[in-house]
Enzyme design. Structure first.
Site, PDB file in Angstrom:
ATOM      1  N   HIS A  91      -7.211   2.665   2.793  1.00  0.00           N
ATOM      2  CA  HIS A  91      -7.708   3.022   1.516  1.00  0.00           C
ATOM      3  C   HIS A  91      -7.139   4.699   1.211  1.00  0.00           C
ATOM      4  O   HIS A  91      -7.855   5.870   1.933  1.00  0.00           O
ATOM      5  CB  HIS A  91      -9.150   2.520   1.181  1.00  0.00           C
ATOM      6  CG  HIS A  91      -9.419   2.831  -0.043  1.00  0.00           C
ATOM      7  ND1 HIS A  91      -9.328   1.914  -1.639  1.00  0.00           N
ATOM      8  CD2 HIS A  91     -10.315   3.942  -0.941  1.00  0.00           C
ATOM      9  CE1 HIS A  91      -9.615   2.298  -2.131  1.00  0.00           C
ATOM     10  NE2 HIS A  91     -10.505   3.359  -1.879  1.00  0.00           N
ATOM     11  N   TRP A  92      -6.932   4.920  -0.240  1.00  0.00           N
ATOM     12  CA  TRP A  92      -6.654   5.730  -0.796  1.00  0.00           C
ATOM     13  C   TRP A  92      -8.387   6.155  -2.005  1.00  0.00           C
ATOM     14  O   TRP A  92      -8.558   5.336  -2.717  1.00  0.00           O
ATOM     15  CB  TRP A  92      -5.484   6.231  -1.045  1.00  0.00           C
ATOM     16  CG  TRP A  92      -4.069   5.971   0.046  1.00  0.00           C
ATOM     17  CD1 TRP A  92      -3.585   5.160  -0.652  1.00  0.00           C
ATOM     18  CD2 TRP A  92      -3.776   6.902   0.500  1.00  0.00           C
ATOM     19  NE1 TRP A  92      -2.353   5.522   0.363  1.00  0.00           N
ATOM     20  CE2 TRP A  92      -2.517   6.516   0.929  1.00  0.00           C
ATOM     21  CE3 TRP A  92      -4.414   8.620   0.670  1.00  0.00           C
ATOM     22  CZ2 TRP A  92      -2.079   7.776   1.618  1.00  0.00           C
ATOM     23  CZ3 TRP A  92      -4.064   9.384   1.396  1.00  0.00           C
ATOM     24  CH2 TRP A  92      -2.869   8.416   2.675  1.00  0.00           C
ATOM     25  N   CYS A 125      -4.528   0.907  -4.585  1.00  0.00           N
ATOM     26  CA  CYS A 125      -5.776   2.496  -4.991  1.00  0.00           C
ATOM     27  C   CYS A 125      -4.316   3.499  -4.951  1.00  0.00           C
ATOM     28  O   CYS A 125      -4.712   4.903  -5.622  1.00  0.00           O
ATOM     29  CB  CYS A 125      -6.577   2.092  -3.509  1.00  0.00           C
ATOM     30  SG  CYS A 125      -5.150   1.836  -1.653  1.00  0.00           S
ATOM     31  N   TRP A 141       0.429  -1.292   0.070  1.00  0.00           N
ATOM     32  CA  TRP A 141       0.037   0.212   0.135  1.00  0.00           C
ATOM     33  C   TRP A 141       1.251   1.205   0.269  1.00  0.00           C
ATOM     34  O   TRP A 141       1.330   1.164   0.194  1.00  0.00           O
ATOM     35  CB  TRP A 141      -0.872   0.243   1.548  1.00  0.00           C
ATOM     36  CG  TRP A 141      -2.380   0.750   1.025  1.00  0.00           C
ATOM     37  CD1 TRP A 141      -3.048   1.178   0.694  1.00  0.00           C
ATOM     38  CD2 TRP A 141      -2.335   2.194   2.253  1.00  0.00           C
ATOM     39  NE1 TRP A 141      -4.385   1.463   1.142  1.00  0.00           N
ATOM     40  CE2 TRP A 141      -3.453   2.743   2.142  1.00  0.00           C
ATOM     41  CE3 TRP A 141      -1.754   2.905   2.459  1.00  0.00           C
ATOM     42  CZ2 TRP A 141      -3.759   3.701   2.542  1.00  0.00           C
ATOM     43  CZ3 TRP A 141      -2.092   3.282   4.352  1.00  0.00           C
ATOM     44  CH2 TRP A 141      -3.287   4.135   3.591  1.00  0.00           C
ATOM     45  N   ASP A 146     -13.095   6.114  -7.302  1.00  0.00           N
ATOM     46  CA  ASP A 146     -12.600   5.859  -6.138  1.00  0.00           C
ATOM     47  C   ASP A 146     -12.264   4.044  -6.615  1.00  0.00           C
ATOM     48  O   ASP A 146     -13.132   3.795  -7.230  1.00  0.00           O
ATOM     49  CB  ASP A 146     -13.416   5.704  -5.582  1.00  0.00           C
ATOM     50  CG  ASP A 146     -13.496   4.771  -3.561  1.00  0.00           C
ATOM     51  OD1 ASP A 146     -12.553   4.349  -3.963  1.00  0.00           O
ATOM     52  OD2 ASP A 146     -13.591   4.801  -2.260  1.00  0.00           O
TER      53      ASP A 146
END
Length: 247
Positions: free
Chosen positions: A133-134, A194, A57, A150
């Protein structure tokens, strides 16, 4: 990079480093996370670069570097139109008391910007770092709209919408007419890309907004294939900028 000989602890006992073996161990530990790039407000270390080696991530430092590079270098011909806000400032906007926002945000001259980009993190706990999450939030002044991209099927929609309304008075968006729109976004096929989607989508939109390159759709530019290549491209970019700034 550390230039001073560190005082380290081995087996719970402080050691001044006189023993050659212990000094070698300590100096290695002190330098293994060396600075690889100091670029304006971005400071990247070896551990940040290692994130790009595997299915990891992206952290706020890597996304922050990309945002800063886009604004100051790649699209600097349109810097008067763009504001790509660092993830750390975005987190502050999300969680800080409203009365503390003015001092920070006034310096960004957001009412003068046509496009404002923010990387949205799903962490809403001001006492802990992290998140899972980004996503990407973009304010478009000409439309008086916040667009949310998204890659995980609207996972951050609620958080992004709250952030948009927090930011609204600072971009001088008319509250009665301002819209928040959940956009069709390329979707990730795993749980770790993400951040790569955020920087890839942001780059495409900057090119579209500032260079009028809109003959190719977002879904054709940001794909699973291009995203899989982006990590290596980002590593090469960081190395290139580091070499440039070292010379």
């Amino acid at each position: 990079m550390l230039l001073l000989k560190p005082r380290c602890y081995i087996g719970g006992v402080a050691n001044s480093g006189n023993d050659d073996t212990r000094w070698l161990f300590c100096s290695t530990m002190a330098n293994e996370d060396a600075i690889v790039l100091n670029f304006n407000d971005s400071l990247l270390r070896a551990s940040d670069l290692e994130i790009l080696d595997g299915p990891n991530w992206l952290n706020d430092k890597l996304i922050g570097f990309c945002f800063e590079y886009y604004e100051r270098e790649q699209f600097n011909h349109s810097a008067d139109k763009l504001s790509l806000i660092s993830p750390s400032v975005t987190q502050f906007i999300k969680l800080a008391p409203v009365e503390e926002l003015t001092v920070i945000l006034e310096s960004l001259n957001l009412p003068l910007k046509q496009f404002v980009f923010l990387a949205v993190n799903d962490n809403e706990d001001s006492n802990n770092v992290g998140g899972t999450h980004w996503s990407l939030l973009v304010y478009i002044r000409s439309k008086q709209e916040f667009h949310h991209f998204d890659s995980a099927n609207h996972a951050n929609e609620h958080i992004a919408k709250k952030l948009a309304y927090r930011l609204q008075p600072f971009v001088h968006a008319p509250r009665g007419r301002m819209k928040f729109i959940e956009m069709d976004s390329p979707q990730q096929a795993n749980c770790y890309d993400c951040g790569i989607y955020v920087i890839s989508i942001a780059e495409h939109l900057c090119r579209e907004f500032c260079e009028c390159i809109n003959d190719v759709s977002l879904s054709h530019v940001v794909t699973a294939t291009t995203v899989s290549k982006k990590r290596e491209q980002l590593k090469e970019l960081i190395r290139s900028v580091a070499e440039e700034h070292a010379s």
